[in-house]
Design an enzyme around this catalytic site. Sequence first.
Site, PDB file in Angstrom:
ATOM      1  N   GLY A  45      11.223   1.174   3.870  1.00  0.00           N
ATOM      2  CA  GLY A  45       9.932   0.829   4.425  1.00  0.00           C
ATOM      3  C   GLY A  45       8.861   1.671   3.762  1.00  0.00           C
ATOM      4  O   GLY A  45       9.142   2.750   3.225  1.00  0.00           O
ATOM      5  N   GLN A  50       0.891   5.877   3.210  1.00  0.00           N
ATOM      6  CA  GLN A  50       1.761   6.626   2.301  1.00  0.00           C
ATOM      7  C   GLN A  50       1.384   6.433   0.834  1.00  0.00           C
ATOM      8  O   GLN A  50       1.870   7.158  -0.022  1.00  0.00           O
ATOM      9  CB  GLN A  50       3.220   6.231   2.510  1.00  0.00           C
ATOM     10  CG  GLN A  50       3.763   6.654   3.864  1.00  0.00           C
ATOM     11  CD  GLN A  50       5.208   6.277   4.008  1.00  0.00           C
ATOM     12  OE1 GLN A  50       5.537   5.141   4.339  1.00  0.00           O
ATOM     13  NE2 GLN A  50       6.085   7.236   3.731  1.00  0.00           N
ATOM     14  N   CYS A  98      11.910  10.371   5.250  1.00  0.00           N
ATOM     15  CA  CYS A  98      10.584   9.789   5.042  1.00  0.00           C
ATOM     16  C   CYS A  98      10.127  10.140   3.634  1.00  0.00           C
ATOM     17  O   CYS A  98      10.234  11.296   3.218  1.00  0.00           O
ATOM     18  CB  CYS A  98       9.610  10.339   6.083  1.00  0.00           C
ATOM     19  SG  CYS A  98       7.936   9.704   5.916  1.00  0.00           S
ATOM     20  N   LEU A  99       9.609   9.157   2.922  1.00  0.00           N
ATOM     21  CA  LEU A  99       9.130   9.403   1.566  1.00  0.00           C
ATOM     22  C   LEU A  99       8.007  10.441   1.548  1.00  0.00           C
ATOM     23  O   LEU A  99       7.845  11.159   0.566  1.00  0.00           O
ATOM     24  CB  LEU A  99       8.647   8.097   0.927  1.00  0.00           C
ATOM     25  CG  LEU A  99       9.708   7.007   0.745  1.00  0.00           C
ATOM     26  CD1 LEU A  99       9.076   5.727   0.234  1.00  0.00           C
ATOM     27  CD2 LEU A  99      10.820   7.478  -0.157  1.00  0.00           C
ATOM     28  N   HIS A 140       9.253   3.569  12.826  1.00  0.00           N
ATOM     29  CA  HIS A 140       8.947   4.645  11.879  1.00  0.00           C
ATOM     30  C   HIS A 140       7.695   4.298  11.063  1.00  0.00           C
ATOM     31  O   HIS A 140       6.776   5.114  10.945  1.00  0.00           O
ATOM     32  CB  HIS A 140      10.147   4.864  10.950  1.00  0.00           C
ATOM     33  CG  HIS A 140       9.930   5.915   9.923  1.00  0.00           C
ATOM     34  ND1 HIS A 140      10.527   7.155   9.984  1.00  0.00           N
ATOM     35  CD2 HIS A 140       9.168   5.932   8.789  1.00  0.00           C
ATOM     36  CE1 HIS A 140      10.148   7.882   8.938  1.00  0.00           C
ATOM     37  NE2 HIS A 140       9.324   7.162   8.203  1.00  0.00           N
ATOM     38  N   GLU A 141       7.652   3.089  10.523  1.00  0.00           N
ATOM     39  CA  GLU A 141       6.502   2.696   9.702  1.00  0.00           C
ATOM     40  C   GLU A 141       5.247   2.532  10.557  1.00  0.00           C
ATOM     41  O   GLU A 141       4.152   2.907  10.132  1.00  0.00           O
ATOM     42  CB  GLU A 141       6.806   1.411   8.921  1.00  0.00           C
ATOM     43  CG  GLU A 141       7.958   1.524   7.940  1.00  0.00           C
ATOM     44  CD  GLU A 141       7.860   2.703   6.985  1.00  0.00           C
ATOM     45  OE1 GLU A 141       6.737   3.100   6.602  1.00  0.00           O
ATOM     46  OE2 GLU A 141       8.921   3.262   6.625  1.00  0.00           O
ATOM     47  N   HIS A 144       3.312   5.664  11.071  1.00  0.00           N
ATOM     48  CA  HIS A 144       2.412   6.038   9.975  1.00  0.00           C
ATOM     49  C   HIS A 144       1.009   5.467  10.198  1.00  0.00           C
ATOM     50  O   HIS A 144       0.015   6.097   9.833  1.00  0.00           O
ATOM     51  CB  HIS A 144       2.947   5.563   8.627  1.00  0.00           C
ATOM     52  CG  HIS A 144       4.019   6.424   8.059  1.00  0.00           C
ATOM     53  ND1 HIS A 144       3.819   7.729   7.684  1.00  0.00           N
ATOM     54  CD2 HIS A 144       5.324   6.161   7.808  1.00  0.00           C
ATOM     55  CE1 HIS A 144       4.939   8.234   7.214  1.00  0.00           C
ATOM     56  NE2 HIS A 144       5.883   7.307   7.281  1.00  0.00           N
TER      57      HIS A 144
END
Length: 187
Positions: A45, A50, A98-99, A140-141, A144
């Site tokens: 994702g 991000q 997480c990226l 999770h996304e 953000h």
Amino acid sequence: MIYPITVYGEPLLRKVAKPIDKDYPGFDQLVKDMFETMYHSDGVGLAAPQIGLSIRMFVIDASAAADEEPELEGFKKAFINPEIIEFKGDEWIMNEGCLSLPEIREDVSRPEFVKIKYYDENFVEHIEEYGGFAARVIQHEYDHLEGKLLIDYLSPLKKRMLKSRLTNITKGKVKTSYRIIIPGTKK
């Protein structure tokens, strides 16, 4: 185009993202670029904040988890202006990464099911329910877009234990397979 990933310490990651409309400049290309960036970074994702854009959009491709959850076969979607309507079910713990938090993986507790209203990349409205891994990635996304990170779910003690690693991220002292934007620097 593959975007660099905005990492922990960048104030944009803590802001609530703004809605967009179908006239957003370069929208179609942005959706393609977000998927390309996500694949290049080995993510499942990716949210617009991000990649340095404070807009309410994320993309997901959870089809790699179809071996364990067959309903995820072909699960590739863009979520525009999403709104979580309801959380349901018991909370369950899963290790998340997480990226934007390279080299950090932690156990996070989230509800098992989520009901979400969103627009797809053609600006068609959907209201759908998801469970399991799909629900987890969506939550999770979505976080953000609300200015939240997975570390916000950790105990104060665990956060203190991660302090030096988080500081290293803000200084760019991490190894990633993708380009990152070090907080306080230009793209």
